[in-house]
Design an enzyme around this catalytic site. Structure first.
Site, mmCIF file in Angstrom:
data_model
loop_
_atom_site.group_PDB
_atom_site.id
_atom_site.type_symbol
_atom_site.label_atom_id
_atom_site.label_comp_id
_atom_site.label_asym_id
_atom_site.label_seq_id
_atom_site.Cartn_x
_atom_site.Cartn_y
_atom_site.Cartn_z
ATOM 1 N N TYR A 182 57.543 -56.743 -40.694
ATOM 2 C CA TYR A 182 56.988 -56.834 -41.654
ATOM 3 C C TYR A 182 56.462 -58.137 -42.351
ATOM 4 O O TYR A 182 55.565 -58.739 -42.065
ATOM 5 C CB TYR A 182 57.467 -55.858 -42.841
ATOM 6 N N ASP A 232 43.276 -43.091 -45.370
ATOM 7 C CA ASP A 232 43.869 -44.259 -45.673
ATOM 8 C C ASP A 232 43.018 -45.031 -46.539
ATOM 9 O O ASP A 232 42.311 -45.624 -46.570
ATOM 10 C CB ASP A 232 44.249 -45.100 -44.660
ATOM 11 N N SER A 253 50.747 -51.775 -41.734
ATOM 12 C CA SER A 253 50.038 -52.447 -43.031
ATOM 13 C C SER A 253 50.099 -53.897 -43.148
ATOM 14 O O SER A 253 49.590 -54.518 -42.251
ATOM 15 C CB SER A 253 50.938 -51.743 -44.240
ATOM 16 N N HIS A 297 47.994 -43.615 -45.605
ATOM 17 C CA HIS A 297 48.589 -44.870 -45.141
ATOM 18 C C HIS A 297 50.156 -44.731 -44.831
ATOM 19 O O HIS A 297 50.793 -45.516 -44.168
ATOM 20 C CB HIS A 297 48.616 -45.797 -46.325
#
Length: 710
Positions: A480, A642, A560, A677
């Site tokens: 991430y 999303d 993301s 999302h």
């Protein structure tokens, strides 16, 4: 800028000549390229797929249908794909419980019997007996796509406020139930995002934060959200009569989170600005209605823990990047009068709470959990003996409770509920799930490697015992790296399925997260974002150098902000990976701030609207760095609802990558319908997503899926 449709629909029906590995298949759909271009700070930037930002257009809808068909065609031809789904389903099918929360004479908890689309909220007595369903979101919709987005129970346990979201959208609607009778009120609160409901002490109403309703004709899935306001809603009245409690018409990007002090005297208002981890802190004296700006500068994080009269307790990183606990006297609020109770240590504070009139502090010690208990004067009383090396979340307990509950797990240990008794000073198992595998058959080891600039970075690598480090193991590298978010070990039954297939699962803790405090976060944000990418490539190179895998068997996956990382991996190091999966990614770094809540990320990324940020954003923006060359197999993943990272990011990136691809590896899009999302996604949809991720990786590693996975 409006794009003329001209012959886009016809042009997008043209076909190309790519191949699917060595198999014959229909070519990727070509996408019409417009001549849209704009000058940004003296640089001309082309945007040939700007028309895909219009999510309501017929042309975009037709493009989505063709891409869905093409992606489905590719995935369904992979032999034995259902074998993966069967194993994940078998592993997923176990009872899951949350830590209980006590309110009044009742105990509340969530339960999922295994494969339910959404977890169910139960009510029991204080001892946990005579449990009954209080709210079952599986009845909200036939396909499980309407999910609970939040619940709030009044102080004495009389009323339940609950929020729902549809198809994964961030938009919420809040409603109310009489807990004793189960009767639903007609009250409905709408146009809510990023807000909970805070009950008053009497259980007569709630404070909440909302945005104005979109203007007629505006697309609520794309429109930027500004000017959040705090309202009070009294039960039994229409939302139109709600009282405006606090707003700042001079600060369009301020957001407000509310909380009530335990003594009921103060409405606490945490003031955020985008996704910046720092916040301002105000409070309102309910007796007078007077609002006081206690921390008026955006200079640090201030997390309210509780109060004793005029003394407020905070967890903060002010002059302590890894966190500390302080006391602030409202009568002498100047910084010079702040008292430090729990000092900063070498480990980062992950969470803190006041339970049993003690500070319970959860630390990250090289990413792994350590929990300590302090007296309210700051004296260390106990270090908890945890079940192992892993993650602690969901700490639950009240100011005067004799016990607290928490969740513990790791990549190879299922999430269990544990109880700590303050009288007995011991941790005991409260509910341990029975999952169809034995953790003793697996290894999860932490290693440390060196990044490009010499920074030491931790990584946890998991695999099944007996794995040979021969440099040829299929490996999935997930990461991430951003927004002050710590990627701590977390259990997923899908991960076990991957290990059962013979795979290696590796998770590095890149800069940009909070694993080592605010300095670690700042080392991977704005103009230093390249550090995050370099940390990730160094993790991949470590796995290869240590003979876990090689580039032909290495897959990259992130969601993301992690999807941005995947876009960078594709455009900067396509040589390093066999397959890459950007999921719901931020891929257009020049326009992300123009949609929904994207403006809030400028504190993390910067903004192309600013000349000083434009240069470094353009330098790594995935969409703007795709060139004609051979790219790894790519599956771009997004969803039609999303409204956080709008799907046009993925649409435009897919089109550009398909256009520029010079190799034989496939570039497909996996576009979900009635999903967002990620939050609230029903269980069957989650399982199907992992099935396709693993099948895509395995197929592009050149491996044949077995007829059975054990």
């Amino acid at each position: 800028m409006r794009i003329l449709a001209f012959s886009m629909l016809a042009a997008s029906l043209l076909t190309g000549c790519q191949s699917m590995d060595k198999e014959q298949h229909s070519a990727a759909p070509q996408t019409a390229r417009s001549t849209v271009s704009e000058s940004l700070h003296g640089t001309q930037v082309a945007d040939p797929y700007r028309w895909l930002e219009d999510l309501d257009s017929v042309e975009t809808a037709e493009w989505v249908k063709r891409q869905q068909s093409y992606g489905d065609q590719y995935l369904t031809q992979i032999p034995n794909r259902t074998v993966i789904e069967d194993r994940i389903t078998q592993l997923w099918n176990y009872e899951k419980l949350s830590p209980p929360e006590v309110k009044g004479d009742n105990q509340f908890f969530y339960r999922n019997d295994g494969l339910q689309s959404q977890s169910v909220l139960y009510r029991a007595d204080k001892r946990g007996n005579h449990a009954k369903v209080l709210l079952d979101p599986n009845g909200f919709s036939a396909d499980g796509t309407i999910a609970l987005s939040g619940v709030s129970i009044s102080d004495q346990g009389q009323w339940l406020a609950y929020g729902t979201s549809q198809s994964g959208s961030d938009w919420q609607q809040w409603q109310f139930i009489n807990i004793a009778t189960g009767e639903a009120l007609t009250d409905k609160l709408e146009w809510i995002k990023f807000s909970s409901a805070t009950w008053d002490k009497q259980g007569e109403g709630v404070w909440y934060s909302r945005y104005d309703a979109p203007a007629a004709g505006d697309n609520k899935m794309e429109q930027a959200n500004y000017f959040q306001k705090v309202y009070y809603h009294k039960l039994g009245t229409p939302q139109s009569e709600d009282t405006l409690v606090y707003h700042r018409p001079d600060q369009k990007d301020w957001g407000f989170g509310t909380e009530l002090s335990d003594d009921g005297k103060y409405l606490l208002i945490s003031v955020s600005q985008g996704t910046d981890p720092r916040n301002r802190f105000f409070y309102q004296e309910l007796a007078t209605g007077n609002t006081v700006e206690l921390m008026s500068e955006l200079e640090a994080e201030y997390l309210f823990l509780g109060n004793d009269g005029d003394t407020f307790y905070f967890k903060t990183d002010y002059q302590a990047p890894k966190g500390r606990i302080i006391a602030v006297d409202l009568n002498k609020p100047q910084k010079a009068n702040w008292r430090e109770l729990v000092a900063e240590t070498d480990n980062t504070i992950y969470t803190a709470a006041i339970i049993n009139n003690r500070f319970v502090v959860s630390y990250l010690k090289d990413v792994l959990a350590e929990v300590q208990v302090y007296g309210l004067k700051g004296k260390l009383q106990q270090t908890l003996a945890l079940p192992g090396a892993g993650r602690v979340v969901g700490i639950s307990g009240g100011r005067n409770d004799q016990q607290m509950y928490f969740l513990f797990n790791s990549y190879i240990h299922p999430t269990g509920v544990y109880r700590y008794d303050f009288n007995g000073s011991e941790v005991s198992a409260y509910n341990i799930p029975d999952v169809a595998f034995s953790p003793a058959d697996y290894v999860s080891e932490q290693v440390f490697y060196t990044s490009k600039d010499g920074t030491r970075v931790p990584m946890i690598i998991s695999y099944k015992k007996g794995l040979k480090k021969d440099g040829n193991n299929p490996t999935l590298l997930y990461a991430y790296g951003g927004f002050n978010i710590s990627l701590t070990p977390r259990f997923s039954p899908a991960t076990i399925a991957w290990l059962d297939m013979g795979g290696v699962y590796a998770v590095p803790n890149l800069r940009g997260g909070a694993e080592y405090g605010e300095a670690w976060h700042q080392g991977g944000m704005k103009e230093k974002k390249q550090n995050v990418f370099d940390d990730y490539y160094a993790a991949a190179e470590y796995l290869i150098a240590q003979n876990y895998t090689n580039s032909s068997k290495l897959g990259a996956y992130g969601r993301s902000n992690g999807g941005l990382l995947m876009g960078a991996a594709l455009t900067q190091r396509p040589d390093l990976f066999a397959a890459v999966l950007p999921a719901v990614g931020v891929l257009d770094m020049l326009r992300f701030q123009k949609f929904t809540i994207g403006w809030a990320w400028t504190s993390e990324y910067g903004s192309a609207d600013n000349a000083e940020d434009f240069g470094y954003l353009l330098a790594y923006s995935p969409l703007h760095n795709v060139v004609k060359q051979a790219y790894p197999a790519t599956m771009v993943m997004t969803a039609d609802h999303d409204d956080r990272v709008v799907p046009s990011h993925s649409f435009k990136f897919t089109a550009e990558l398909q256009y520029q691809q010079q190799g034989d590896a496939p570039v497909i899009a996996r576009i979900e319908t009635k999903a967002g999302h990620g939050a609230g996604k029903p269980t069957a949809m989650k399982i199907a997503e992992f099935r396709d991720i693993y099948a895509f990786l395995w197929h592009n590693f050149g491996l044949t899926l077995p007829e059975q996975i054990q």
